[in-house]
Design a protein around this motif. Structure first.
Motif, PDB file in Angstrom:
ATOM      1  N   PHE A 101     139.877  54.813   3.635  1.00 26.72           N
ATOM      2  CA  PHE A 101     139.738  54.165   4.940  1.00 26.72           C
ATOM      3  C   PHE A 101     139.598  52.681   4.710  1.00 26.72           C
ATOM      4  O   PHE A 101     139.211  52.245   3.638  1.00 26.72           O
ATOM      5  CB  PHE A 101     138.571  54.742   5.766  1.00 26.72           C
ATOM      6  CG  PHE A 101     137.191  54.402   5.281  1.00 26.72           C
ATOM      7  CD1 PHE A 101     136.573  53.227   5.690  1.00 26.72           C
ATOM      8  CD2 PHE A 101     136.504  55.268   4.448  1.00 26.72           C
ATOM      9  CE1 PHE A 101     135.292  52.923   5.265  1.00 26.72           C
ATOM     10  CE2 PHE A 101     135.227  54.977   4.012  1.00 26.72           C
ATOM     11  CZ  PHE A 101     134.623  53.797   4.420  1.00 26.72           C
ATOM     12  N   LYS A 102     139.962  51.924   5.731  1.00 30.72           N
ATOM     13  CA  LYS A 102     139.975  50.478   5.555  1.00 30.72           C
ATOM     14  C   LYS A 102     138.634  49.892   5.967  1.00 30.72           C
ATOM     15  O   LYS A 102     138.099  50.222   7.024  1.00 30.72           O
ATOM     16  CB  LYS A 102     141.097  49.866   6.389  1.00 30.72           C
ATOM     17  CG  LYS A 102     142.466  50.135   5.776  1.00 30.72           C
ATOM     18  CD  LYS A 102     143.558  49.361   6.498  1.00 30.72           C
ATOM     19  CE  LYS A 102     144.902  49.652   5.836  1.00 30.72           C
ATOM     20  NZ  LYS A 102     146.020  49.083   6.566  1.00 30.72           N
ATOM     21  N   ALA A 103     138.100  49.030   5.134  1.00 35.60           N
ATOM     22  CA  ALA A 103     136.856  48.317   5.444  1.00 35.60           C
ATOM     23  C   ALA A 103     137.025  46.884   4.961  1.00 35.60           C
ATOM     24  O   ALA A 103     136.529  46.505   3.904  1.00 35.60           O
ATOM     25  CB  ALA A 103     135.675  48.993   4.763  1.00 35.60           C
ATOM     26  N   PRO A 104     137.798  46.102   5.709  1.00 37.98           N
ATOM     27  CA  PRO A 104     138.117  44.752   5.211  1.00 37.98           C
ATOM     28  C   PRO A 104     136.879  43.871   5.096  1.00 37.98           C
ATOM     29  O   PRO A 104     135.972  43.941   5.932  1.00 37.98           O
ATOM     30  CB  PRO A 104     139.086  44.190   6.253  1.00 37.98           C
ATOM     31  CG  PRO A 104     138.992  45.074   7.438  1.00 37.98           C
ATOM     32  CD  PRO A 104     138.410  46.374   7.011  1.00 37.98           C
ATOM     33  N   ILE A 105     136.856  43.065   4.050  1.00 43.00           N
ATOM     34  CA  ILE A 105     135.745  42.143   3.816  1.00 43.00           C
ATOM     35  C   ILE A 105     136.306  40.737   3.720  1.00 43.00           C
ATOM     36  O   ILE A 105     137.226  40.490   2.950  1.00 43.00           O
ATOM     37  CB  ILE A 105     135.012  42.498   2.498  1.00 43.00           C
ATOM     38  CG1 ILE A 105     134.320  43.848   2.639  1.00 43.00           C
ATOM     39  CG2 ILE A 105     134.008  41.412   2.135  1.00 43.00           C
ATOM     40  CD1 ILE A 105     133.715  44.353   1.348  1.00 43.00           C
TER      41      ILE A 105
ATOM     42  N   PRO B 296     130.523  48.689   6.680  1.00 44.26           N
ATOM     43  CA  PRO B 296     131.703  48.424   7.523  1.00 44.26           C
ATOM     44  C   PRO B 296     131.361  48.014   8.954  1.00 44.26           C
ATOM     45  O   PRO B 296     132.199  47.476   9.670  1.00 44.26           O
ATOM     46  CB  PRO B 296     132.454  49.778   7.512  1.00 44.26           C
ATOM     47  CG  PRO B 296     132.009  50.436   6.262  1.00 44.26           C
ATOM     48  CD  PRO B 296     130.561  50.054   6.101  1.00 44.26           C
TER      49      PRO B 296
ATOM     50  N   LEU C 286     134.664  36.751   3.670  1.00 45.01           N
ATOM     51  CA  LEU C 286     133.539  35.827   3.782  1.00 45.01           C
ATOM     52  C   LEU C 286     134.044  34.427   3.459  1.00 45.01           C
ATOM     53  O   LEU C 286     134.826  34.262   2.524  1.00 45.01           O
ATOM     54  CB  LEU C 286     132.428  36.205   2.787  1.00 45.01           C
ATOM     55  CG  LEU C 286     131.761  37.565   3.014  1.00 45.01           C
ATOM     56  CD1 LEU C 286     130.919  37.941   1.812  1.00 45.01           C
ATOM     57  CD2 LEU C 286     130.905  37.535   4.266  1.00 45.01           C
TER      58      LEU C 286
ATOM     59  N   LEU D  39     126.560  43.223   2.812  1.00 48.98           N
ATOM     60  CA  LEU D  39     127.301  43.872   1.729  1.00 48.98           C
ATOM     61  C   LEU D  39     126.397  44.609   0.746  1.00 48.98           C
ATOM     62  O   LEU D  39     126.883  45.261  -0.171  1.00 48.98           O
ATOM     63  CB  LEU D  39     128.164  42.841   0.998  1.00 48.98           C
ATOM     64  CG  LEU D  39     129.286  42.266   1.863  1.00 48.98           C
ATOM     65  CD1 LEU D  39     130.080  41.238   1.091  1.00 48.98           C
ATOM     66  CD2 LEU D  39     130.212  43.368   2.345  1.00 48.98           C
TER      67      LEU D  39
ATOM     68  N   PRO E 126     128.142  51.394   1.475  1.00 53.02           N
ATOM     69  CA  PRO E 126     129.503  50.899   1.731  1.00 53.02           C
ATOM     70  C   PRO E 126     130.344  51.771   2.653  1.00 53.02           C
ATOM     71  O   PRO E 126     131.391  51.335   3.120  1.00 53.02           O
ATOM     72  CB  PRO E 126     130.124  50.845   0.331  1.00 53.02           C
ATOM     73  CG  PRO E 126     129.350  51.843  -0.469  1.00 53.02           C
ATOM     74  CD  PRO E 126     127.963  51.875   0.103  1.00 53.02           C
ATOM     75  N   TYR E 127     129.917  52.990   2.926  1.00 51.56           N
ATOM     76  CA  TYR E 127     130.718  53.884   3.769  1.00 51.56           C
ATOM     77  C   TYR E 127     130.294  53.860   5.228  1.00 51.56           C
ATOM     78  O   TYR E 127     131.113  53.802   6.127  1.00 51.56           O
ATOM     79  CB  TYR E 127     130.630  55.328   3.243  1.00 51.56           C
ATOM     80  CG  TYR E 127     131.109  55.454   1.827  1.00 51.56           C
ATOM     81  CD1 TYR E 127     132.467  55.385   1.535  1.00 51.56           C
ATOM     82  CD2 TYR E 127     130.205  55.591   0.782  1.00 51.56           C
ATOM     83  CE1 TYR E 127     132.920  55.475   0.229  1.00 51.56           C
ATOM     84  CE2 TYR E 127     130.649  55.683  -0.531  1.00 51.56           C
ATOM     85  CZ  TYR E 127     132.003  55.622  -0.797  1.00 51.56           C
ATOM     86  OH  TYR E 127     132.441  55.696  -2.089  1.00 51.56           O
TER      87      TYR E 127
ATOM     88  N   TRP F  30     129.032  45.808   9.573  1.00 45.31           N
ATOM     89  CA  TRP F  30     128.576  44.421   9.451  1.00 45.31           C
ATOM     90  C   TRP F  30     127.284  44.118  10.226  1.00 45.31           C
ATOM     91  O   TRP F  30     127.221  43.132  10.965  1.00 45.31           O
ATOM     92  CB  TRP F  30     129.669  43.435   9.878  1.00 45.31           C
ATOM     93  CG  TRP F  30     130.815  43.406   8.928  1.00 45.31           C
ATOM     94  CD1 TRP F  30     131.961  44.117   9.020  1.00 45.31           C
ATOM     95  CD2 TRP F  30     130.916  42.655   7.709  1.00 45.31           C
ATOM     96  NE1 TRP F  30     132.780  43.858   7.929  1.00 45.31           N
ATOM     97  CE2 TRP F  30     132.167  42.956   7.122  1.00 45.31           C
ATOM     98  CE3 TRP F  30     130.070  41.738   7.067  1.00 45.31           C
ATOM     99  CZ2 TRP F  30     132.597  42.396   5.924  1.00 45.31           C
ATOM    100  CZ3 TRP F  30     130.501  41.179   5.873  1.00 45.31           C
ATOM    101  CH2 TRP F  30     131.753  41.507   5.316  1.00 45.31           C
TER     102      TRP F  30
END
Lengths: 314, 159
Positions: free
Chosen positions: B8-12, A130, B14, A121, A125-126, A132
Motif C-alpha cells: 500500500f502507498k504511504a508517501p513521505i 500514514p 518532508l 515518522l 508505520p502501517y 500523519w
C-alpha cells in the motif's frame, strides 16, 4: 555495580543554529572536557545521541564526529535517540571495568524541518504514521485522557494542557568517570545510584495514556522510591506529561520540579533528556542537593522513559 | 493466503531548510567567486578542504582561512561504467580524490577532457570553472589534466 558519576556538563541552546552539526557540538564537548580537566585522548569511550530525521541527512552523526577529533580512531557508538540513552550505553560500557572515563554528547537541529510531522515518522508505520498525526495533537490526546481519568484536582486540571513546546536547536555534553577517577577529577561528583529505562507499545491504542507505567517501572529499578530527591528534572515537553510523570514517580510537594525551567520552553529534540541529567547532576555537584532525579523521554506520548538517580557520596 | 495485502502507498515528503554551517558557507561563497578556501588547524597545522569548521583529527575549531590554488594531484579515482537512475554524464566517466596543492585532505570531483584509461594516481589536474558560478561545488565543472609530469611522491600517505 561499579560506581559511575557525572563529573562535568555543558549545554548550548539557540533559537536557530547557523552552525553545522560539528560546529554545534564542538563548543559543548570542549567545555565539558575542559571542566573535567581532560583531553580527548583521556576518554575511554564516546557515545552520542541524535536523529538523522531532524537534519534530513543520512549519517549526520558521523559528520558530527569531527567535533571530537576521531583520529587516531576512537572507541565510539551512537544511538538514534535522545542523548540520555547514549549516557545509559556509556554507563553500561563503564561497567565493563576496563576504562574509567566516557564522553556523552547529544545534538539536534530541530528547527530545520517540520518537526511536528517529522515526529510522526516514529509511529507505527502501517496504522499510525500514514495518518500523519502531528506531535501536539497526540499530546492533546494524552492530556484529554488524563483530564477524563478523574484523578486530577481542579488546580492540576488547569495544567493538563498540550501547548506546543518551544522548539530550539542545541547540543549538550556530559563526562562520566568511575569511582576514584571521578573523585580525583571532580570535587563533588554526582554519582549515578541507579539508572533504568523502559519502553511501552508502539501502538498508542493499546496504552493507557493517562498513566506512565514505563516511568514507574524504570523508577523502581533505578531505586527512585528509596531515595528522597531534592530536585526532579523531568523531560516533559507538554505540561500534561509533567503531571503524569509526577504521579508515576510519586513525587511529593517537597520536590522541586524542573528548577532549570524544563523542556517546555527549550525543547531541543534529542538533547533535552541529556540536559535533564546534566542539570540534575550540576545541582548535586554544586551542593544544592544531595540527591536529584533526572528523567528523559523518547517517542510519542512518553512511550520510552529513562530514570537516572544522582547523589553525592562521601 | 490469496487475500494478503502486499503493497500500500504511504508517501513521505518532508522539506528542510538547512544552513550549510559557518565553514561550509565561507567555502561555498569562495567557490562562487572562483576561489578555493581551506582551513588550517591551529594544532596540527594541516589544511582541510572542504573545511567543516573543526579539524577532524584534533577536534578543535578551525578559523584560519587558506586560499588554495585550483591545481592538485589525483590520489585515487574510480571509473563509472554502469548506468544508474540519476546519471547525468555519458559513460564511462571518472571521479577522483584530488589533493589540492597546499592542502592536506582531498577534494572529490569529476575528471574530464581525458580518456578514462589514461587517468592515474599522481596525475596533475586543474579545475575547469563554470561560467556561472553557483555557491556550491558545481562552480567547478570538472578537473582536467595539466600535462605536467606526475607527482606520485607529493601524495604519499593520501591513498
Amino acid at each position: 555495580m561499579r560506581d559511575v558519576a557525572v563529573i562535568s556538563f555543558s549545554q548550548l541552546l539557540v533559537d536557530k543554529a547557523e552552525a553545522n552539526d560539528a560546529e554545534l557540538v564542538m563548543p559543548v564537548v570542549r567545555e565539558a572536557l575542559g571542566r573535567a580537566g581532560l583531553q580527548k585522548q583521556d576518554i575511554g569511550f564516546t557515545c552520542s545521541g541524535s536523529s538523522d530525521f531532524l537534519t534530513g541527512m543520512p549519517f549526520s552523526f558521523v559528520g558530527a564526529l569531527d567535533a571530537v577529533g576521531p583520529w587516531p580512531p576512537i572507541e565510539e557508538s551512537h544511538v538514534e535517540m535522545d542523548g540520555a540513552w547514549a549516557l545509559y550505553e556509556a554507563w553500561v560500557r563503564l561497567q565493563h571495568g576496563d576504562i574509567d572515563t566516557a564522553l556523552v554528547y547529544a545534538f539536534g537541529r530541530s528547527t530545520l524541518g517540520p518537526i511536528e510531522d517529522i515526529l510522526a515518522l516514529q509511529l507505527d508505520p502501517y496504522y499510525e504514521a500514514p495518518m500523519w498525526p502531528d506531535a501536539t495533537s497526540l499530546a492533546a490526546l494524552q492530556a484529554r485522557a488524563l483530564l477524563d481519568s478523574g484523578r486530577l484536582s481542579d488546580s492540576d486540571k488547569k495544567k493538563a494542557t498540550a501547548e506546543p513546546p518551544k522548539i530550539v536547536d542545541g547540543a549538550a555534553a556530559v563526562v562520566l568517570a568511575s569511582g576514584d577517577r571521578a573523585r580525583k577529577l571532580c570535587s563533588r561528583p554526582a554519582f549515578i545510584s541507579g539508572i533504568d529505562h523502559r519502553i511501552e507499545s508502539h501502538l498508542l491504542g493499546v496504552r493507557d495514556l493517562s498513566h506512565s507505567v514505563s516511568t514507574e517501572i524504570a523508577a523502581k529499578h533505578a531505586g527512585c522510591f528509596e531515595k528522597s530527591p531534592t530536585f526532579a528534572e523531568l523531560h516533559a515537553p507538554y505540561s500534561a506529561q509533567e503531571l503524569i510523570l509526577c504521579d508515576a514517580l510519586k513525587l511529593d510537594k517537597q520536590v522541586t520540579i524542573n528548577p532549570s525551567g524544563g523542556a517546555q520552553n527549550n525543547n531541543a529534540v534529542m538533547v533535552a533528556g541529556l540536559i535533564r541529567i546534566g542539570e540534575a547532576a550540576t545541582r548535586v555537584s554544586n551542593r544544592e542537593a544531595d540527591c536529584a532525579l533526572a528523567h528523559a523521554s523518547s517517542g510519542p506520548c512518553l512511550q520510552q522513559n529513562l530514570i537516572c538517580m544522582l547523589e553525592a557520596r562521601a | 493466503m490469496s487475500d494478503a495485502v502486499k503493497l500500500f502507498k504511504a508517501p513521505i515528503r518532508l522539506e528542510y531548510t538547512i544552513p550549510a554551517g559557518r565553514a561550509t558557507s565561507r567555502f561555498c561563497r569562495g567557490l562562487a567567486s572562483g576561489r578555493l578556501y581551506g582551513q588550517r588547524c591551529p594544532e596540527c597545522k594541516k589544511v582541510n578542504v572542504p573545511p567543516r569548521g573543526a579539524c577532524p583529527t584534533c577536534g578543535v575549531p578551525t578559523e584560519e582561512e587558506v586560499l588554495l590554488p585550483d591545481s592538485g594531484t589525483i590520489t585515487t579515482f574510480c571509473i563509472i561504467n554502469i548506468a544508474f537512475a540519476a546519471q547525468a554524464l555519458e559513460l564511462p566517466y571518472a571521479c577522483a580524490s584530488i589533493l589540492l596543492d597546499g592542502a592536506d585532505s582531498t577534494l572529490f570531483h569529476l575528471i574530464q577532457e581525458v580518456p578514462v584509461a589514461e587517468i592515474r594516481m599522481g596525475m596533475r589536474v586543474r579545475a575547469v570553472w563554470a561560467e556561472n558560478k553557483l555557491a556550491s561545488l558545481e562552480a567547478i565543472r570538472h578537473f582536467k589534466p595539466t600535462g605536467e609530469p606526475d607527482a606520485l611522491a607529493s601524495i604519499e600517505g593520501h591513498f
